[in-house]
Design a protein around this motif. Structure first.
Motif, PDB file in Angstrom:
ATOM      1  N   ARG A  49       1.409  -2.899  -0.058  1.00 49.68           N
ATOM      2  CA  ARG A  49       1.575  -1.889   1.003  1.00 49.68           C
ATOM      3  C   ARG A  49       3.028  -1.435   1.075  1.00 49.68           C
ATOM      4  O   ARG A  49       3.319  -0.250   1.229  1.00 49.68           O
ATOM      5  CB  ARG A  49       1.149  -2.493   2.352  1.00 49.68           C
ATOM      6  CG  ARG A  49       1.361  -1.535   3.528  1.00 49.68           C
ATOM      7  CD  ARG A  49       1.389  -2.239   4.866  1.00 49.68           C
ATOM      8  NE  ARG A  49       2.545  -3.124   4.978  1.00 49.68           N
ATOM      9  CZ  ARG A  49       2.696  -4.017   5.938  1.00 49.68           C
ATOM     10  NH1 ARG A  49       1.752  -4.165   6.869  1.00 49.68           N
ATOM     11  NH2 ARG A  49       3.765  -4.786   5.985  1.00 49.68           N
ATOM     12  N   ASP A  50       3.962  -2.402   0.944  1.00 46.82           N
ATOM     13  CA  ASP A  50       5.391  -2.116   1.065  1.00 46.82           C
ATOM     14  C   ASP A  50       6.048  -1.772  -0.270  1.00 46.82           C
ATOM     15  O   ASP A  50       7.273  -1.720  -0.372  1.00 46.82           O
ATOM     16  CB  ASP A  50       6.100  -3.301   1.721  1.00 46.82           C
ATOM     17  CG  ASP A  50       5.648  -3.531   3.155  1.00 46.82           C
ATOM     18  OD1 ASP A  50       5.034  -2.620   3.753  1.00 46.82           O
ATOM     19  OD2 ASP A  50       5.885  -4.639   3.679  1.00 46.82           O
ATOM     20  N   ARG A  51       5.215  -1.529  -1.282  1.00 45.88           N
ATOM     21  CA  ARG A  51       5.654  -1.083  -2.608  1.00 45.88           C
ATOM     22  C   ARG A  51       6.623  -2.053  -3.286  1.00 45.88           C
ATOM     23  O   ARG A  51       7.553  -1.630  -3.969  1.00 45.88           O
ATOM     24  CB  ARG A  51       6.248   0.313  -2.534  1.00 45.88           C
ATOM     25  CG  ARG A  51       5.239   1.326  -2.042  1.00 45.88           C
ATOM     26  CD  ARG A  51       5.819   2.691  -1.885  1.00 45.88           C
ATOM     27  NE  ARG A  51       4.786   3.599  -1.422  1.00 45.88           N
ATOM     28  CZ  ARG A  51       5.013   4.808  -1.005  1.00 45.88           C
ATOM     29  NH1 ARG A  51       6.227   5.304  -1.032  1.00 45.88           N
ATOM     30  NH2 ARG A  51       4.012   5.568  -0.606  1.00 45.88           N
ATOM     31  N   PHE A  52       6.399  -3.336  -3.063  1.00 44.16           N
ATOM     32  CA  PHE A  52       7.178  -4.386  -3.711  1.00 44.16           C
ATOM     33  C   PHE A  52       8.680  -4.188  -3.530  1.00 44.16           C
ATOM     34  O   PHE A  52       9.462  -4.366  -4.465  1.00 44.16           O
ATOM     35  CB  PHE A  52       6.824  -4.487  -5.206  1.00 44.16           C
ATOM     36  CG  PHE A  52       5.395  -4.887  -5.438  1.00 44.16           C
ATOM     37  CD1 PHE A  52       5.020  -6.219  -5.438  1.00 44.16           C
ATOM     38  CD2 PHE A  52       4.409  -3.922  -5.625  1.00 44.16           C
ATOM     39  CE1 PHE A  52       3.693  -6.588  -5.632  1.00 44.16           C
ATOM     40  CE2 PHE A  52       3.082  -4.279  -5.813  1.00 44.16           C
ATOM     41  CZ  PHE A  52       2.728  -5.621  -5.819  1.00 44.16           C
ATOM     42  N   GLN A  53       9.065  -3.825  -2.296  1.00 42.08           N
ATOM     43  CA  GLN A  53      10.495  -3.719  -2.027  1.00 42.08           C
ATOM     44  C   GLN A  53      10.801  -4.179  -0.607  1.00 42.08           C
ATOM     45  O   GLN A  53       9.987  -4.011   0.295  1.00 42.08           O
ATOM     46  CB  GLN A  53      11.032  -2.320  -2.262  1.00 42.08           C
ATOM     47  CG  GLN A  53      10.558  -1.270  -1.297  1.00 42.08           C
ATOM     48  CD  GLN A  53      11.138   0.097  -1.620  1.00 42.08           C
ATOM     49  OE1 GLN A  53      11.397   0.411  -2.775  1.00 42.08           O
ATOM     50  NE2 GLN A  53      11.327   0.913  -0.612  1.00 42.08           N
ATOM     51  N   CYS A  54      11.973  -4.765  -0.445  1.00 45.87           N
ATOM     52  CA  CYS A  54      12.434  -5.218   0.861  1.00 45.87           C
ATOM     53  C   CYS A  54      12.491  -4.014   1.788  1.00 45.87           C
ATOM     54  O   CYS A  54      13.060  -2.975   1.437  1.00 45.87           O
ATOM     55  CB  CYS A  54      13.811  -5.870   0.730  1.00 45.87           C
ATOM     56  SG  CYS A  54      14.548  -6.337   2.316  1.00 45.87           S
ATOM     57  N   GLN A  55      11.914  -4.164   2.953  1.00 47.03           N
ATOM     58  CA  GLN A  55      11.882  -3.052   3.901  1.00 47.03           C
ATOM     59  C   GLN A  55      13.187  -2.905   4.673  1.00 47.03           C
ATOM     60  O   GLN A  55      13.347  -1.965   5.453  1.00 47.03           O
ATOM     61  CB  GLN A  55      10.699  -3.216   4.861  1.00 47.03           C
ATOM     62  CG  GLN A  55       9.355  -3.087   4.162  1.00 47.03           C
ATOM     63  CD  GLN A  55       9.194  -1.748   3.470  1.00 47.03           C
ATOM     64  OE1 GLN A  55       9.110  -0.711   4.122  1.00 47.03           O
ATOM     65  NE2 GLN A  55       9.168  -1.761   2.145  1.00 47.03           N
ATOM     66  N   TYR A  56      14.134  -3.808   4.447  1.00 47.97           N
ATOM     67  CA  TYR A  56      15.448  -3.711   5.102  1.00 47.97           C
ATOM     68  C   TYR A  56      16.519  -3.140   4.176  1.00 47.97           C
ATOM     69  O   TYR A  56      17.340  -2.350   4.601  1.00 47.97           O
ATOM     70  CB  TYR A  56      15.897  -5.082   5.620  1.00 47.97           C
ATOM     71  CG  TYR A  56      14.976  -5.663   6.661  1.00 47.97           C
ATOM     72  CD1 TYR A  56      14.788  -5.035   7.891  1.00 47.97           C
ATOM     73  CD2 TYR A  56      14.291  -6.846   6.418  1.00 47.97           C
ATOM     74  CE1 TYR A  56      13.938  -5.569   8.852  1.00 47.97           C
ATOM     75  CE2 TYR A  56      13.445  -7.389   7.374  1.00 47.97           C
ATOM     76  CZ  TYR A  56      13.269  -6.751   8.591  1.00 47.97           C
ATOM     77  OH  TYR A  56      12.432  -7.276   9.536  1.00 47.97           O
ATOM     78  N   CYS A  57      16.509  -3.556   2.885  1.00 42.84           N
ATOM     79  CA  CYS A  57      17.583  -3.106   1.982  1.00 42.84           C
ATOM     80  C   CYS A  57      17.076  -2.393   0.723  1.00 42.84           C
ATOM     81  O   CYS A  57      17.869  -1.818  -0.004  1.00 42.84           O
ATOM     82  CB  CYS A  57      18.474  -4.280   1.579  1.00 42.84           C
ATOM     83  SG  CYS A  57      17.711  -5.420   0.387  1.00 42.84           S
TER      84      CYS A  57
END
Length: 185
Positions: A89-97
């Motif tokens: 869902r979050d496209r395999f990336q940290c949603q903060y950085c």
């Protein structure tokens, strides 16, 4: 993030009875052995074949590159709440950085402050951001996610899955994948 598929393994793309892939990520593929077994059990139709053949003392058969199920499998309407699906869902990336390394998940409202482990409260975070945030709220620490967590639909996950194609796509698969992309003139 890519799915590693070896072309030498002659995998078969598996389509539902309506000729859509069973899933996009991970892409619905079977080993050639599983595909042949399904053919002999009369569970699939061969849609396309490789030029490669397998032989036994009594028969010769070209390996299937695309198979379709004979019986339609109704897709789930709601995706399971799993770590993998949160990452997808979050496209395999940290949603903060935005980092794609050392991923874990974070509770937007910390569990220590009553935050639940739900779609709406869990998001993908890299370990450094997760440690920095700790058990504080995003307002307390001044860290705000690029995207607020939400309950995705199967369609949302399929769309995100299309962004992460496997390293190998056989030409016979292309007519059944990405059918909603714009055609070149």
């Amino acid at each position: 993030m890519t799915i590693h598929v070896s072309p030498e393994a002659h995998p078969a793309l598996v389509l539902n009875a309506d000729f859509r892939p069973l899933s996009y990520y991970p892409l619905s593929i079977w080993s050639w052995q599983d595909a042949i077994k399904a053919v002999f059990l009369d569970r699939v139709n061969i849609v396309s074949e490789y030029d490669f053949m397998v032989r036994s003392p009594t028969f010769v058969m070209r390996l299937p590159s695309v198979v379709s199920l004979k019986a339609y499998v109704k897709p789930s309407r709601t995706p399971a709440f799993t770590r993998f699906n949160v990452f997808l869902r979050d496209r395999f990336q940290c949603q903060y950085c935005g980092s794609r390394e050392d991923l874990t998940f974070d509770h937007l409202i910390p569990r220590s402050k009553g935050g639940a482990t739900t779609w709406e409260n869990v998001l993908t975070a890299c370990s450094p951001c997760n440690l920095r945030k700790g058990n504080k709220s995003t307002d307390e620490i001044g860290m705000h996610p690029f995207q607020m967590p939400y309950r995705p639909s199967v369609h949302d996950l399929h769309n995100n899955g299309r962004m992460f194609p496997p390293n190998f796509l056989h030409e016979s698969w292309l007519d059944y994948l990405y059918w909603d992309t714009e055609l070149e003139p």
